[in-house]
Structures are given as C-alpha cells and as structure tokens.
Design an enzyme around this catalytic site. Structure first.
Site, PDB file in Angstrom:
ATOM      1  N   SER A 105       0.843  -1.196   0.000  1.00  0.00           N
ATOM      2  CA  SER A 105       0.000   0.000   0.000  1.00  0.00           C
ATOM      3  C   SER A 105       0.874   1.240   0.000  1.00  0.00           C
ATOM      4  O   SER A 105       1.999   1.220   0.520  1.00  0.00           O
ATOM      5  CB  SER A 105      -0.901   0.020   1.240  1.00  0.00           C
ATOM      6  OG  SER A 105      -1.550   1.281   1.372  1.00  0.00           O
TER       7      SER A 105
ATOM      8  N   TYR B 284      -1.740   0.264   9.956  1.00  0.00           N
ATOM      9  CA  TYR B 284      -1.988  -0.364   8.658  1.00  0.00           C
ATOM     10  C   TYR B 284      -0.779  -0.173   7.741  1.00  0.00           C
ATOM     11  O   TYR B 284      -0.297  -1.118   7.104  1.00  0.00           O
ATOM     12  CB  TYR B 284      -3.240   0.228   8.012  1.00  0.00           C
ATOM     13  CG  TYR B 284      -3.426  -0.190   6.574  1.00  0.00           C
ATOM     14  CD1 TYR B 284      -3.811  -1.491   6.255  1.00  0.00           C
ATOM     15  CD2 TYR B 284      -3.198   0.710   5.528  1.00  0.00           C
ATOM     16  CE1 TYR B 284      -3.972  -1.890   4.939  1.00  0.00           C
ATOM     17  CE2 TYR B 284      -3.360   0.315   4.209  1.00  0.00           C
ATOM     18  CZ  TYR B 284      -3.750  -0.978   3.917  1.00  0.00           C
ATOM     19  OH  TYR B 284      -3.890  -1.367   2.608  1.00  0.00           O
TER      20      TYR B 284
END
Length: 250
Positions: free
Chosen positions: A145, A155
């Site tokens: 990501s 995250y």
C-alpha cells in the site's frame, strides 16, 4: 494465444474488490483462476460470475492465517494443471479502523492486523512455493500500500512489512525460479473505499497526488498483469507504486 492460457493463478481475498478483479482479468486471459476468501460464499459467487462470462474459476473458503487450510487450498489449486504459476497475496485488513493510532487500536487488534496482513503473506507463500518451483514464469505478486511509504499508521506499518517480505522472498525463492514483486496502490476509488473512507481523508490524499485524477481498480489490475507476465521476466524484489505520484520518493 495468451500466455495465461491453461496456467493456474491463486488469488487470496478473491471474493471482492481487487482480488475479484484480478481473478476476472486472469480468467479472461485463459488462466485457471482460484479465488480464496475467508467468506467462501463470496469466493464462489465471484467464481460463478467468471464462469458465466466464459472463464475458468474455482472459489474456495480459507483463512490466510490457517497454515493447514492454506496447504489444502494450494494443493487443490495445483491439481488443475499440475502446479501453480501465480500467487497474488491480496487478502488483508484495510478499513479506516486500522489507520487509527496504535494507542487507540490496542494490542489485540494490532496482533490481528499483523497476523492477517503480514503472516498471511508468509503462510500462503510457503504453502504455494512447492507447487510453483520449476514452473516457467512462476511469480508472486504481493499487495502492499502507499501507506507503507508514508508512515504514521498501524496499517501502513503492516504493509511496510509486506514490502520487506517481498525482497526477502525474492532472494529466497529466486533460485527456485520464482519471481516476487509487490504493488503499492494509492487511493483507488473502488466501491469499498467510497463506502469506508471519510470524504475528508479522500480529499487530503488526492491533494498529495501529482496526477490530477482518480485512481481506478483497472490501474492495479494492469500493474498486476505486467508484473506477473513474461514482460517482467527480469523484475523481482520490486515494489511498484501506483499512486498518481502521491507516494513519490527515493
């Protein structure tokens, strides 16, 4: 004839979103697409859509953190053509909830986040590798990501670990003839993102892009098709950022 004709691709998190799009694109190119999802009904529904469109697909239930189940899944996938040619480690926890500070997220959710996003990649890669060894053009594509390159969220930290694993596995699996790369998507306005991400967050991220436009699911599909193809035969251990320039850096 497509290079994917008759080859086997396993996609985790294949029931919806990027995973479903990856499986669909590969099946339309002639691949045997095996969609694995913790929600088996979603995986089978996605596979049925692909079959209805004329492709070959199989939907299987499986938790990527379950070592025994992933071994079963990879063995089942390998049955179709005697092995596995492509593994896409796409399954992951990615809602706005996991962008919260660690002090708010807490230890239990941190453990779950890293178990799925990081150890899930390890578990599936180890289960698939024996079925990929010696297959011409075999490769693995991990989904990282843009958050991995920005810092500041649990995250993002989990996806930074995925980028690191990409290099480690590229080194370890290279002698077996398996390339390993990753994609770092930026803000892709999928249905899931539109539903889960606050408008203010979307606006803030878009303001950081160097390209004035919206990222789309197709952009990530095209990146995957390149990295998994013969065109990328000399590419391994790389993380391809598809972010509109948002995560540009050295």
């Amino acid at each position: 004839m497509s290079e994917w004709q008759g080859r086997t691709a396993v996609v985790t998190g294949g029931g919806r979103g990027f995973g479903k799009a990856f499986g669909t694109a590969l099946a339309m190119e002639g691949a045997h697409a095996v969609l694995v999802d913790i929600d088996g009904s979603e995986a089978e529904a996605a596979a049925e859509e692909i079959r209805a469109a004329g492709g070959w697909a199989l939907g299987l239930a499986g938790d990527v953190t379950d070592e025994a189940r992933m071994a079963e899944v990879m063995a089942r996938a390998a049955d179709a053509q005697g092995g596995i040619d492509l593994l896409i480690n796409n399954a992951g926890l990615h809602s706005d909830e996991y962008g919260q500070p660690i002090t708010k997220l807490g230890l239990a959710k941190m453990r779950r986040l890293f178990d799925v996003n990081v150890m899930g990649v390890v578990c599936c890669t180890l289960a698939a590798a024996p079925h990929m060894q010696g297959r011409a053009g075999a490769s693995i594509v991990n989904i990282s990501s843009s958050a991995a390159h920005m810092g500041g969220s649990p995250y993002g930290d989990s996806k930074l670990a995925v980028a690191g694993l990409t290099i480690t596995f590229a080194r370890e699996l290279g002698p077996l003839g398996i390339r390993v790369n990753a994609i770092s998507p930026g803000l892709m306005l999928t249905e899931t993102i539109r539903n889960e991400l606050p408008p203010a967050t979307m606006a803030r991220v878009k303001a950081m892009q160097l390209i004035d436009g919206d990222g789309a699911e197709e952009d990530i599909v095209e990146a995957m098709l390149y990295l998994a193809s013969r065109r990328a035969r000399f590419v391994t251990g790389e993380v391809l950022r598809v972010t509109g320039g948002m995560a540009a850096g050295v």
